[in-house]
Scaffold this motif. Structure first.
Motif, PDB file in Angstrom:
ATOM      1  N   TYR A 137     -42.426 -74.173  97.459  1.00 28.19           N
ATOM      2  CA  TYR A 137     -42.719 -72.792  97.073  1.00 28.19           C
ATOM      3  C   TYR A 137     -41.614 -71.843  97.527  1.00 28.19           C
ATOM      4  O   TYR A 137     -41.183 -70.972  96.780  1.00 28.19           O
ATOM      5  CB  TYR A 137     -44.059 -72.352  97.665  1.00 28.19           C
ATOM      6  CG  TYR A 137     -44.400 -70.911  97.358  1.00 28.19           C
ATOM      7  CD1 TYR A 137     -44.940 -70.558  96.124  1.00 28.19           C
ATOM      8  CD2 TYR A 137     -44.168 -69.902  98.290  1.00 28.19           C
ATOM      9  CE1 TYR A 137     -45.230 -69.232  95.827  1.00 28.19           C
ATOM     10  CE2 TYR A 137     -44.470 -68.580  98.008  1.00 28.19           C
ATOM     11  CZ  TYR A 137     -44.993 -68.252  96.772  1.00 28.19           C
ATOM     12  OH  TYR A 137     -45.268 -66.935  96.484  1.00 28.19           O
ATOM     13  N   ALA A 195     -44.119 -72.545  85.745  1.00 33.18           N
ATOM     14  CA  ALA A 195     -43.382 -72.625  87.006  1.00 33.18           C
ATOM     15  C   ALA A 195     -44.315 -73.008  88.154  1.00 33.18           C
ATOM     16  O   ALA A 195     -43.978 -73.850  89.000  1.00 33.18           O
ATOM     17  CB  ALA A 195     -42.693 -71.292  87.301  1.00 33.18           C
ATOM     18  N   ARG A 204     -37.647 -67.007  91.816  1.00 29.94           N
ATOM     19  CA  ARG A 204     -37.983 -67.167  90.395  1.00 29.94           C
ATOM     20  C   ARG A 204     -39.372 -66.600  90.099  1.00 29.94           C
ATOM     21  O   ARG A 204     -39.564 -65.908  89.094  1.00 29.94           O
ATOM     22  CB  ARG A 204     -37.921 -68.643  90.007  1.00 29.94           C
ATOM     23  CG  ARG A 204     -38.397 -68.938  88.591  1.00 29.94           C
ATOM     24  CD  ARG A 204     -38.109 -70.373  88.195  1.00 29.94           C
ATOM     25  NE  ARG A 204     -38.789 -70.747  86.962  1.00 29.94           N
ATOM     26  CZ  ARG A 204     -38.417 -70.363  85.761  1.00 29.94           C
ATOM     27  NH1 ARG A 204     -37.364 -69.573  85.604  1.00 29.94           N
ATOM     28  NH2 ARG A 204     -39.079 -70.770  84.689  1.00 29.94           N
ATOM     29  N   HIS A 240     -45.248 -76.633  87.848  1.00 33.82           N
ATOM     30  CA  HIS A 240     -44.155 -77.501  88.286  1.00 33.82           C
ATOM     31  C   HIS A 240     -44.164 -77.656  89.805  1.00 33.82           C
ATOM     32  O   HIS A 240     -44.004 -78.781  90.329  1.00 33.82           O
ATOM     33  CB  HIS A 240     -42.817 -76.922  87.824  1.00 33.82           C
ATOM     34  CG  HIS A 240     -41.625 -77.715  88.257  1.00 33.82           C
ATOM     35  ND1 HIS A 240     -41.369 -78.991  87.794  1.00 33.82           N
ATOM     36  CD2 HIS A 240     -40.617 -77.429  89.134  1.00 33.82           C
ATOM     37  CE1 HIS A 240     -40.260 -79.456  88.350  1.00 33.82           C
ATOM     38  NE2 HIS A 240     -39.792 -78.535  89.176  1.00 33.82           N
ATOM     39  N   ILE A 241     -44.388 -76.553  90.516  1.00 31.60           N
ATOM     40  CA  ILE A 241     -44.444 -76.608  91.980  1.00 31.60           C
ATOM     41  C   ILE A 241     -45.633 -77.460  92.437  1.00 31.60           C
ATOM     42  O   ILE A 241     -45.524 -78.278  93.359  1.00 31.60           O
ATOM     43  CB  ILE A 241     -44.551 -75.186  92.559  1.00 31.60           C
ATOM     44  CG1 ILE A 241     -43.265 -74.400  92.292  1.00 31.60           C
ATOM     45  CG2 ILE A 241     -44.829 -75.243  94.061  1.00 31.60           C
ATOM     46  CD1 ILE A 241     -42.039 -75.006  92.907  1.00 31.60           C
ATOM     47  N   HIS A 263     -38.471 -72.391  97.987  1.00 33.24           N
ATOM     48  CA  HIS A 263     -37.255 -72.533  97.191  1.00 33.24           C
ATOM     49  C   HIS A 263     -37.379 -71.877  95.820  1.00 33.24           C
ATOM     50  O   HIS A 263     -36.354 -71.552  95.193  1.00 33.24           O
ATOM     51  CB  HIS A 263     -36.917 -74.015  97.008  1.00 33.24           C
ATOM     52  CG  HIS A 263     -36.553 -74.712  98.288  1.00 33.24           C
ATOM     53  ND1 HIS A 263     -35.878 -74.079  99.317  1.00 33.24           N
ATOM     54  CD2 HIS A 263     -36.777 -75.988  98.724  1.00 33.24           C
ATOM     55  CE1 HIS A 263     -35.694 -74.919 100.322  1.00 33.24           C
ATOM     56  NE2 HIS A 263     -36.239 -76.085  99.990  1.00 33.24           N
ATOM     57  N   SER A 264     -38.590 -71.658  95.341  1.00 32.84           N
ATOM     58  CA  SER A 264     -38.795 -71.082  94.003  1.00 32.84           C
ATOM     59  C   SER A 264     -39.334 -69.653  94.069  1.00 32.84           C
ATOM     60  O   SER A 264     -39.683 -69.082  93.033  1.00 32.84           O
ATOM     61  CB  SER A 264     -39.769 -71.958  93.204  1.00 32.84           C
ATOM     62  OG  SER A 264     -39.281 -73.269  93.057  1.00 32.84           O
ATOM     63  N   ARG A 265     -39.398 -69.069  95.263  1.00 35.82           N
ATOM     64  CA  ARG A 265     -40.015 -67.751  95.402  1.00 35.82           C
ATOM     65  C   ARG A 265     -39.288 -66.676  94.601  1.00 35.82           C
ATOM     66  O   ARG A 265     -39.917 -65.806  93.978  1.00 35.82           O
ATOM     67  CB  ARG A 265     -40.057 -67.354  96.880  1.00 35.82           C
ATOM     68  CG  ARG A 265     -40.927 -66.129  97.156  1.00 35.82           C
ATOM     69  CD  ARG A 265     -40.879 -65.753  98.618  1.00 35.82           C
ATOM     70  NE  ARG A 265     -41.314 -66.859  99.455  1.00 35.82           N
ATOM     71  CZ  ARG A 265     -41.117 -66.903 100.770  1.00 35.82           C
ATOM     72  NH1 ARG A 265     -40.474 -65.929 101.376  1.00 35.82           N
ATOM     73  NH2 ARG A 265     -41.558 -67.930 101.464  1.00 35.82           N
TER      74      ARG A 265
END
Length: 328
Positions: free
Chosen positions: A204, A238, A210, A241-242, A206-208
């Motif tokens: 999470y 998204a 986005r 995916h996480i 690493h994608s925050r």
């Protein structure tokens, strides 16, 4: 024990239209039953699950479109409602402040529950025939085993999945083998008694950025416009995916421990208390993202099916043992 096997489904245009219609019908029924339960309570009348089950019969006469959905699926809508009511009641008994059950919007009702009947699985051709829906092919990437008790079909964004629920007997416990203790954390996801350190993948975090950009983009668009729906779908994909990344990590790690050891010990953490009483919002978010509870759940049911001993130890006992060891 009941094991769930999740597979990607590929309904054709006709079946997908029927699935969407059935979901909308079940959502209408859920909201209708919830409305009548609320009205009854306001009139100091205690509704019951059996009373609401009987009410479905009269609603089908009053609203013929309900007959387009398999009867058992409609019954499971009532079961879902009362499961939510019981969960809310248990939360209140634990002293927490609660609100009321909310009505389901179109995006929040996504699953049809074919419990015990209304389906036929064709394993040879990897397809399921659902009553009132038709044939839905699925990709059986791994075989399932046990007596099938039910099938769920659920929508996630633009994708469909079938979940086959099968009952299997627990394996006999392993009499001999290695034991391991696992301690979960935030800096490292887990450290075990053999010295292995499992890094925290932090999917999470690493994608925050986005997520934040997509949420800001949604906020700037007109609600329910085509661009709003398109961006909202990107955000849902998204998040999915996480979730898939996290589940894959937890499944593989729990399987590795279950296949390697005869006994697995973990702390019986009060994860809900830790999340609610974290010193900062960032800490609470990190605890939620770590998914310790899901990891323990995966360890538990995999251990039961494999005959591995899974033991959860009270943290207080562990601290007392550590203090005794220091004194000695």
């Amino acid at each position: 024990m009941l094991i769930s096997y999740k597979y990607r489904a590929y309904p054709d245009a006709t079946a997908e239209a029927r699935l969407n219609t059935a979901l909308d019908t079940c959502r209408w029924l859920y909201n209708k039953l919830l409305e009548e339960c609320t009205t009854a309570r306001e009139a100091w009348i205690a509704p019951t699950i059996r009373g609401m089950q009987a009410r479905i019969v009269t609603l089908k006469e009053e609203n013929p479109f309900l007959k387009d959905v398999y009867s058992k699926v409609l019954q499971m809508v009532n079961y879902t409602l009362w499961s939510n009511i019981r969960a809310l009641s248990q939360t209140k008994k634990r002293g927490r402040t609660i609100g009321k059950l909310r009505f389901k919007s179109a995006s929040r009702y996504r699953t049809l529950n074919y419990n015990q009947s209304g389906f036929k699985i064709d394993r040879e051709h990897s397809r399921i025939i659902f009553s009132k829906i038709g044939t839905v092919p699925f990709k059986m990437h791994r075989p399932y085993s046990g007596e099938v008790k039910g099938v769920l079909i659920t929508r996630s964004g633009d994708r469909w999945y079938v979940i086959i629920q099968a009952e299997r007997g627990a394996s006999e416990s392993k009499r001999e083998g290695r034991s391991v203790g696992i301690d979960v954390g935030l800096n490292a996801f887990a450290v075990d008694s053999d010295g292995a350190v499992i890094e925290n993948p932090r999917f999470y975090e690493h994608s925050r950025d986005r997520f934040r950009k997509l949420q800001q983009s949604i906020a700037r668009k007109q609600r329910f416009s085509k661009n709003w729906k398109k961006t909202k779908r990107k955000l849902e994909e998204a998040y999915e995916h996480i979730t898939n990344q996290k589940n894959d990590f937890l499944h593989k790690l729990s399987r590795q421990y279950v296949d390697t050891y005869a006994t697995i010990c973990v702390e019986d953490l009060n994860i809900k208390y830790l999340k609610e009483n974290g010193k900062s919002r960032g800490l609470r978010r990190s605890i939620l993202s770590a998914s310790w509870g899901r990891f323990f759940s995966y360890l538990s049911y995999k251990a039961e099916s494999a005959g591995t001993n899974f033991i959860q130890i009270n943290p207080g006992i562990r601290r007392r043992c550590a203090q005794t060891a220091e004194v000695l």
